[in-house]
Design an enzyme around this catalytic site. Structure first.
Site, PDB file in Angstrom:
ATOM      1  CG  ASP A  80      25.474  38.869  39.476  1.00 24.21           C
ATOM      2  OD1 ASP A  80      26.670  39.223  39.593  1.00 24.21           O
ATOM      3  OD2 ASP A  80      25.149  37.724  39.120  1.00 24.21           O
ATOM      4  CG  LEU A  81      24.728  41.430  45.086  1.00 31.04           C
ATOM      5  CD1 LEU A  81      24.088  40.678  46.250  1.00 31.04           C
ATOM      6  CD2 LEU A  81      25.174  42.812  45.519  1.00 31.04           C
TER       7      LEU A  81
END
Length: 131
Positions: A15-16
Site C-alpha cells: 500500500d502507500l
C-alpha cells in the site's frame, strides 16, 4: 506435516505505506494452498473434469501480527488442523524468518457440479491432522 511455500513481496502487493496490503495475505495463503494440493498429488483440473468437484473457502479467521514490506521474502506454512468427510481445516502462517506476520485458520469445502456441498475426495479425507 508442514508444507512450506516461499514468495517475494512485490511493489504491487504493498500500500502507500510500503507494507503488504491486508487482502494480499489471502492471496499468499491461497497460492500456498494450491501448491500444497499439487504437492500431495491432486490435480484440481482433473478432479473437476472427472468428478465435477471443486474447492471453495467457507471460512477464514485471520490475525495480522506484523507487517511484511516490499522485497521481503516470506514463507507460508500450511498444516492440516482438522479433516471431516465434508470439511478440511488448515492452519496457515506467513513468516519472515522466525517472525510470524500473519496467521489464518481456513475452512475448505468441496462443491459438486450443482454447486452444492459434497464429500471431500478420498485423498483429503485420509490426511492426518496435526495434534
Amino acid at each position: 506435516m508442514t508444507h512450506r511455500f516461499q514468495c517475494r513481496v512485490y511493489y504491487e502487493d504493498t500500500d502507500l505505506a510500503g507494507i503488504v496490503y491486508y487482502a494480499n495475505y489471502l492471496k499468499f495463503i491461497e497460492r500456498a494452498r494450491s501448491e500444497w494440493v499439487r504437492g500431495i498429488g491432486v490435480d484440481q483440473n482433473r478432479l473437476k473434469a472427472d468428478h465435477g468437484v471443486v474447492f471453495a473457502v467457507r471460512r477464514v479467521e485471520a490475525e495480522y501480527l506484523s507487517p511484511a514490506r516490499f522485497d521481503d521474502l516470506v514463507e507460508v506454512e500450511t498444516e492440516v488442523a482438522e479433516v471431516t468427510p465434508a470439511r478440511l481445516v488448515l492452519d496457515q502462517r506467513v513468516m519472515r524468518g522466525e517472525t510470524v506476520l500473519f496467521t489464518a485458520r481456513v475452512t475448505i469445502v468441496a462443491l459438486g457440479e450443482t454447486g452444492r456441498p459434497t464429500r471431500l475426495p478420498a485423498e483429503f479425507r485420509q490426511l492426518p491432522a496435526t495434534p
